[in-house]
Design an enzyme around this catalytic site. Structure first.
Site, PDB file in Angstrom:
ATOM      1  N   ASP A  13       0.811  -1.212   0.282  1.00 29.36           N
ATOM      2  CA  ASP A  13      -0.198   0.330  -0.037  1.00 29.36           C
ATOM      3  C   ASP A  13       1.063   1.592   0.156  1.00 29.36           C
ATOM      4  OD1 ASP A  13      -1.820  -1.962   0.800  1.00 29.36           O
ATOM      5  OD2 ASP A  13      -2.708  -0.909   2.263  1.00 29.36           O
ATOM      6  N   ASP A 132     -15.777  -3.617   1.082  1.00 26.15           N
ATOM      7  CA  ASP A 132     -15.220  -3.188   1.924  1.00 26.15           C
ATOM      8  C   ASP A 132     -16.110  -2.625   2.908  1.00 26.15           C
ATOM      9  OD1 ASP A 132     -12.548  -3.097   1.124  1.00 26.15           O
ATOM     10  OD2 ASP A 132     -12.794  -0.551   0.432  1.00 26.15           O
TER      11      ASP A 132
HETATM   12  O1  LIG Z   1      -6.217  -0.853   2.094  1.00 25.28           O
HETATM   13  C1  LIG Z   1      -6.449  -0.108   2.210  1.00 25.28           C
HETATM   14  O2  LIG Z   1      -6.083  -0.060   3.936  1.00 25.28           O
HETATM   15  C2  LIG Z   1      -7.154   0.886   2.272  1.00 25.28           C
HETATM   16  C3  LIG Z   1      -7.237   1.825   3.422  1.00 25.28           C
HETATM   17  C4  LIG Z   1      -8.606   3.369   2.544  1.00 25.28           C
HETATM   18  C5  LIG Z   1      -9.173   2.606   2.048  1.00 25.28           C
HETATM   19  C6  LIG Z   1      -8.649   2.193   1.046  1.00 25.28           C
HETATM   20  C7  LIG Z   1      -7.810   1.633   1.219  1.00 25.28           C
HETATM   21  N1  LIG Z   1      -7.686  -0.194   0.338  1.00 25.28           N
HETATM   22  C8  LIG Z   1      -8.392  -0.439  -1.667  1.00 25.28           C
HETATM   23  O3  LIG Z   1      -8.351   0.915  -2.062  1.00 25.28           O
HETATM   24  C9  LIG Z   1      -9.559   0.469  -2.830  1.00 25.28           C
HETATM   25  C10 LIG Z   1     -10.297   1.263  -2.990  1.00 25.28           C
HETATM   26  O4  LIG Z   1      -9.811   2.506  -3.691  1.00 25.28           O
HETATM   27  P1  LIG Z   1     -11.224   3.078  -3.731  1.00 25.28           P
HETATM   28  O5  LIG Z   1     -13.279   2.944  -3.186  1.00 25.28           O
HETATM   29  O6  LIG Z   1     -11.795   2.235  -5.839  1.00 25.28           O
HETATM   30  O7  LIG Z   1     -10.787   4.539  -4.344  1.00 25.28           O
HETATM   31  C11 LIG Z   1     -10.161  -0.522  -2.482  1.00 25.28           C
HETATM   32  O8  LIG Z   1      -9.408  -1.930  -3.009  1.00 25.28           O
HETATM   33  C12 LIG Z   1      -9.846  -0.839  -0.670  1.00 25.28           C
HETATM   34  O9  LIG Z   1      -9.466  -2.277  -0.089  1.00 25.28           O
END
Ligand SMILES: O=C(O)c1ccccc1N[C@@H]1O[C@H](COP(=O)(O)O)[C@@H](O)[C@H]1O
Length: 243
Positions: A13, A132
């Site tokens: 990440d 999520d």
């Molecule tokens: O992975 C994380 O810790 C995380 C924390 C906060 C937000 C997103 C996170 N991860 C991943 O990001 C994508 C979502 O991004 P979007 O909403 O499409 O812009 C998703 O895969 C989360 O698991």
């Protein structure tokens, strides 16, 4: 029974140019683990077949690490699942152009259902949706906003032909408290699409427990904090799920 083994996806990440781990996905809870490319190459050297690569700034709306992420994907010989901030045609085209194997859509699946239906139809297996959740409520925009009911959204995405889901229990993510097996079982019972488990893995026993869910539809597991905290090595993890 099945002889499929659980796929492992070590996570990188990226926030502000660094590989980080968060707790519950909360902005500000970062622990930094240095250069993302070095981390990704280390997981590849250790035998990973997949990399789960997240642009956290793009997910939070605090900028992006797009050029750096593209360089990481270019440097990998293994499959890459890419996520964070992929929400429209331009960001999707840029993500797919990195050469990643598939992308993960989060917020867009909650806020732009028509667009997501279209890109699922266009790109098939290259699109996964990240579900999520807190409880059974989906969260988007860096997990800061509610985005509807998990099972209603799952039914809609199934009907639209979504190929795969990445299911994260936010309450577990980054906590080393063990995965939410009950949530995964319930999701698998509601869809015939493969599910990648995310959040909470703390031990080799957690991975063995997830491997028992392969016949129910769990295809893989994302491993983050446990690897960075050296709870076990990736080699040990791959061995634990190799049966
Ligand atoms: O992975 C994380 O810790 C995380 C924390 C906060 C937000 C997103 C996170 N991860 C991943 O990001 C994508 C979502 O991004 P979007 O909403 O499409 O812009 C998703 O895969 C989360 O698991």
């Amino acid at each position: 029974m099945t002889d499929r083994k659980l796929e492992l996806l070590p996570a990188v990440d990226v926030r502000d140019g660094q590989a980080v781990r968060l707790v519950h996905g909360e902005s500000g809870s970062e622990t930094s683990y240095g250069d993302p490319l070095a981390a990704a190459l280390a997981w590849q050297r250790a035998g990973a077949e997949w990399l789960h690569l997240v642009d956290l700034d793009a997910a939070f709306g605090t900028g992006d690490n797009r050029a750096q992420i593209a360089e990481v994907v270019r440097s990998m010989d293994i499959k890459v699942e890419l996520s964070g901030g992929i929400r429209d045609d331009a960001s999707l085209a840029a993500a797919l152009a990195t050469g990643c194997t598939r992308v993960n859509l989060g917020t867009a699946a909650l806020e732009s259902p028509e667009w997501v239906a279209r890109v699922i139809a266009e790109h098939g297996d290259r699109i996964a949706v990240g579900l999520d959740v807190r409880g059974t409520t989906l969260r988007g925009r860096g997990w800061t906003r509610d985005g509807g009911d998990l099972y209603e959204t799952l039914a809609r995405l199934d009907a639209e032909g979504c190929a795969r889901y990445v299911v994260t229990d936010i309450a577990k993510d980054g906590t080393l408290q063990g995965p939410n097996l009950e949530l995964l079982r319930t999701v698998c019972a509601r869809t015939d699409r493969p599910v990648v488990a995310s959040g909470g893995v703390s031990s080799l026993d957690d991975l063995r427990a997830l491997a028992t869910l392969v016949p129910e539809g769990v295809e893989g597991a994302i491993v983050g904090k446990a690897l960075y905290a050296k709870a076990f090595t990736l080699e040990e993890a791959l061995e634990a799920v190799s049966a």
